[in-house]
Enzyme design. Sequence first.
Site, PDB file in Angstrom:
ATOM      1  N   ASP A  45      -0.081  -9.326 -13.368  1.00 13.42           N
ATOM      2  CA  ASP A  45      -0.432  -7.973 -12.971  1.00 13.42           C
ATOM      3  C   ASP A  45      -0.599  -7.180 -14.280  1.00 13.42           C
ATOM      4  OD1 ASP A  45      -0.411  -5.582 -11.210  1.00 13.42           O
ATOM      5  OD2 ASP A  45       1.442  -5.171 -12.279  1.00 13.42           O
ATOM      6  N   ASP A  51      -0.781  -3.103 -14.750  1.00  9.54           N
ATOM      7  CA  ASP A  51       0.034  -1.879 -14.823  1.00  9.54           C
ATOM      8  C   ASP A  51       1.489  -2.208 -14.496  1.00  9.54           C
ATOM      9  OD1 ASP A  51      -2.013   0.342 -15.091  1.00  9.54           O
ATOM     10  OD2 ASP A  51      -2.754  -0.651 -13.306  1.00  9.54           O
TER      11      ASP A  51
HETATM   12  P1  B16 Z   1      -7.207   2.449 -10.520  1.00  9.88           P
HETATM   13  P2  B16 Z   1      -1.884  -3.154 -10.938  1.00  9.88           P
HETATM   14  C1  B16 Z   1      -2.681  -0.848  -9.850  1.00  9.88           C
HETATM   15  O1  B16 Z   1      -2.680  -1.739 -10.926  1.00  9.88           O
HETATM   16  C2  B16 Z   1      -1.633   0.229 -10.038  1.00  9.88           C
HETATM   17  O2  B16 Z   1      -0.331  -0.350 -10.012  1.00  9.88           O
HETATM   18  C3  B16 Z   1      -1.745   1.249  -8.929  1.00  9.88           C
HETATM   19  O3  B16 Z   1      -0.786   2.259  -9.137  1.00  9.88           O
HETATM   20  C4  B16 Z   1      -3.163   1.831  -8.933  1.00  9.88           C
HETATM   21  O4  B16 Z   1      -3.331   2.756  -7.873  1.00  9.88           O
HETATM   22  C5  B16 Z   1      -4.171   0.691  -8.787  1.00  9.88           C
HETATM   23  O5  B16 Z   1      -3.982  -0.240  -9.842  1.00  9.88           O
HETATM   24  C6  B16 Z   1      -5.596   1.183  -8.831  1.00  9.88           C
HETATM   25  O6  B16 Z   1      -5.858   1.687 -10.119  1.00  9.88           O
HETATM   26  O7  B16 Z   1      -7.142   3.822  -9.960  1.00  9.88           O
HETATM   27  O8  B16 Z   1      -7.169   2.412 -12.048  1.00  9.88           O
HETATM   28  O9  B16 Z   1      -8.350   1.635  -9.976  1.00  9.88           O
HETATM   29  O10 B16 Z   1      -0.426  -2.818 -10.900  1.00  9.88           O
HETATM   30  O11 B16 Z   1      -2.382  -3.954  -9.749  1.00  9.88           O
HETATM   31  O12 B16 Z   1      -2.307  -3.753 -12.277  1.00  9.88           O
HETATM   32 MG    MG Z   2       1.715  -3.306 -11.349  1.00 12.58          MG
END
Ligand code: B16
Ligand code: MG
Length: 210
Positions: A9, A11
């Site tokens: 993952d 974030d």
């Molecule tokens: P974006 P991951 C996710 O990343 C985040 O944890 C989540 O908080 C966010 O809403 C989602 O990506 C979408 O992100 O707005 O940049 O497209 O944890 O799956 O790496």
């Molecule tokens: Mg994450």
Amino acid sequence: MKYQGIIFDLDGVICSTDEYHYLAWKALADRLGIPFDRERNNLLRGVSRMASLEIILEKSNKTYTEEEKAAFAEEKNTLYRQLLSRMSPADLSDDVRSTLEELRKTGLLLAIGSSSKNTPYILQRIGLGNFFDAVADGNCITHSKPHPEVFLKAADMIGLPPQTCLVVEDAHAGVEAALAGGFDCAAMGDARDDERATWHLQRFSDLLKL
Ligand code: B16
Ligand code: MG
């Protein structure tokens, strides 16, 4: 290690962009007069942008049109990308950097499985734009976590069946997605104590002990 590939993952695992998501959503929620705090922010981990917005709007006493919602998501993303633009390779922790280098030496295939549409930009900012063998992200999926699509896509891109790959996650939705896809899962951060996970990591470098 019994695995042939690892799918990370982004974030909350590779980098701490989860804090920037919080700050950007908090600014929007404050402007709209909607209660939002770090505890509620944990519900948004791994969840898509629009699904995150819906969770925030659950605490609003107003209803908004689809056009208004799209504008709110855009407003949040603009602020989020301003915060991302300040990132540099120095934002990659020593623990993550050295662990990735060690894993690279073992010959394991390494991939990203992130819900974020900003994944390519984030990887570029932190100097990992060309590091991974495959990147599956929010731009190439139709179902966000807890659906397993993004991890299945990443495994397919590195040519490995799910049973031979480990997923590393910080979100409960991500742990659920990994297991639903037939992967083992190492949980850390907010999801570290998730009982469904195969492994529980205190820190990223614990991966080297598996
Ligand atoms: P974006 P991951 C996710 O990343 C985040 O944890 C989540 O908080 C966010 O809403 C989602 O990506 C979408 O992100 O707005 O940049 O497209 O944890 O799956 O790496
Ligand atoms: Mg994450």
